[in-house]
Design a protein around this motif. Structure first.
Motif, mmCIF file in Angstrom:
data_model
loop_
_atom_site.group_PDB
_atom_site.id
_atom_site.type_symbol
_atom_site.label_atom_id
_atom_site.label_comp_id
_atom_site.label_asym_id
_atom_site.label_seq_id
_atom_site.Cartn_x
_atom_site.Cartn_y
_atom_site.Cartn_z
ATOM 1 N N LEU A 1 44.804 65.523 -55.910
ATOM 2 C CA LEU A 1 45.303 65.070 -57.248
ATOM 3 C C LEU A 1 45.727 63.962 -57.467
ATOM 4 N N ILE A 2 46.550 63.292 -56.635
ATOM 5 C CA ILE A 2 46.846 61.708 -56.756
ATOM 6 C C ILE A 2 45.665 60.962 -56.933
ATOM 7 N N VAL A 3 44.675 61.117 -56.047
ATOM 8 C CA VAL A 3 43.591 60.258 -56.078
ATOM 9 C C VAL A 3 42.758 60.477 -57.563
ATOM 10 N N ALA A 4 42.813 61.673 -57.872
ATOM 11 C CA ALA A 4 42.145 62.007 -59.260
ATOM 12 C C ALA A 4 42.740 61.499 -60.388
ATOM 13 N N ALA A 5 44.214 61.576 -60.322
ATOM 14 C CA ALA A 5 44.934 60.838 -61.402
ATOM 15 C C ALA A 5 44.560 59.360 -61.717
ATOM 16 N N LEU A 6 44.525 58.877 -60.609
ATOM 17 C CA LEU A 6 44.422 57.243 -60.420
ATOM 18 C C LEU A 6 43.347 56.830 -60.939
ATOM 19 N N ALA A 7 41.942 57.835 -60.542
ATOM 20 C CA ALA A 7 40.788 57.531 -61.271
ATOM 21 C C ALA A 7 40.547 57.756 -62.665
ATOM 22 N N VAL A 8 41.348 58.766 -62.997
ATOM 23 C CA VAL A 8 41.557 58.986 -64.770
ATOM 24 C C VAL A 8 42.076 57.697 -65.253
ATOM 25 N N ILE A 9 43.153 57.236 -64.791
ATOM 26 C CA ILE A 9 43.832 56.158 -65.483
ATOM 27 C C ILE A 9 43.034 54.858 -65.402
ATOM 28 N N ILE A 10 42.208 54.561 -64.145
ATOM 29 C CA ILE A 10 41.492 53.401 -64.063
ATOM 30 C C ILE A 10 40.314 53.445 -65.290
ATOM 31 N N VAL A 11 39.690 54.814 -65.378
ATOM 32 C CA VAL A 11 38.504 54.939 -66.420
ATOM 33 C C VAL A 11 39.146 54.684 -67.744
ATOM 34 N N THR A 12 40.365 55.287 -67.897
ATOM 35 C CA THR A 12 40.717 55.031 -69.342
ATOM 36 C C THR A 12 41.197 53.823 -69.696
ATOM 37 N N ILE A 13 41.806 52.969 -68.588
ATOM 38 C CA ILE A 13 41.961 51.499 -69.043
ATOM 39 C C ILE A 13 40.706 50.861 -69.290
ATOM 40 N N TYR A 14 39.809 50.917 -68.460
ATOM 41 C CA TYR A 14 38.378 50.380 -68.412
ATOM 42 C C TYR A 14 37.679 50.603 -69.956
ATOM 43 N N SER A 15 37.799 51.919 -70.445
ATOM 44 C CA SER A 15 37.255 52.366 -71.732
ATOM 45 C C SER A 15 37.960 51.761 -72.593
ATOM 46 N N ARG A 16 39.258 51.509 -72.616
ATOM 47 C CA ARG A 16 39.833 50.819 -73.700
ATOM 48 C C ARG A 16 39.704 49.560 -73.958
ATOM 49 N N LEU A 17 39.617 48.853 -72.838
ATOM 50 C CA LEU A 17 38.992 47.571 -72.692
ATOM 51 C C LEU A 17 37.723 47.116 -73.226
ATOM 52 N N THR A 18 36.743 47.896 -73.004
ATOM 53 C CA THR A 18 35.537 47.671 -73.458
ATOM 54 C C THR A 18 35.478 48.334 -75.116
ATOM 55 N N ALA A 19 36.210 49.024 -75.498
ATOM 56 C CA ALA A 19 36.443 49.502 -76.850
ATOM 57 C C ALA A 19 36.872 48.296 -77.741
ATOM 58 N N ALA A 20 37.892 47.621 -77.119
ATOM 59 C CA ALA A 20 38.454 46.651 -77.901
ATOM 60 C C ALA A 20 37.563 45.371 -78.034
#
Length: 125
Positions: A45-64
């Motif tokens: 679960l910790i690894v999955a949560a880290l993956a979600v956080i990384i994907v969210t940050i990446y998608s927000r950077l590309t959307a900006a």
């Protein structure tokens, strides 16, 4: 004295207590398998949560970066007309006053620059 240095031939056994070990194992020992399984699940679960956080940050950077693109719109007015006023409204809407020989017109444009409504203001004859 000769016999004192020789090893004794008698059988020796470890002392045994009169009590036998009949106590039940502790709660930790009994549930050790469950504890290990929970630790593995928590690690996943910790690894999955880290993956979600990384994907969210990446998608927000590309959307900006995509939001910084410049929009170009072209508004075509008649040749004998001129714009006498313009104002911005809520949500990027625009109101343009176009004047020609016959009077004035109010053009309402949406945020993308497309004409939504034209209203002609003509003097009474």
């Amino acid at each position: 004295m000769g016999q004192d240095n020789k090893a004794k031939a008698s059988n020796t056994t470890a002392p045994q207590s009169s009590e036998t070990n009949t106590e039940a194992p502790s709660a930790i020992v009994r549930n050790l398998g469950l504890i290990k399984a929970m630790a593995i699940i928590m690690a996943i679960l910790i690894v999955a949560a880290l993956a979600v956080i990384i994907v969210t940050i990446y998608s927000r950077l590309t959307a900006a970066n995509s939001a910084k693109t410049i929009q170009q719109n072209e508004l075509v007015i008649p040749a004998d007309s001129r714009i006498t006023g313009a104002s911005l409204g809520a949500k990027g809407q625009m109101l343009v006053i176009v004047e020609d020989k016959t009077g004035q017109q109010l053009w309402q444009l949406d945020a993308s620059g497309k004409i939504q409504r034209k209203t002609r203001i003509a003097p009474q004859r």
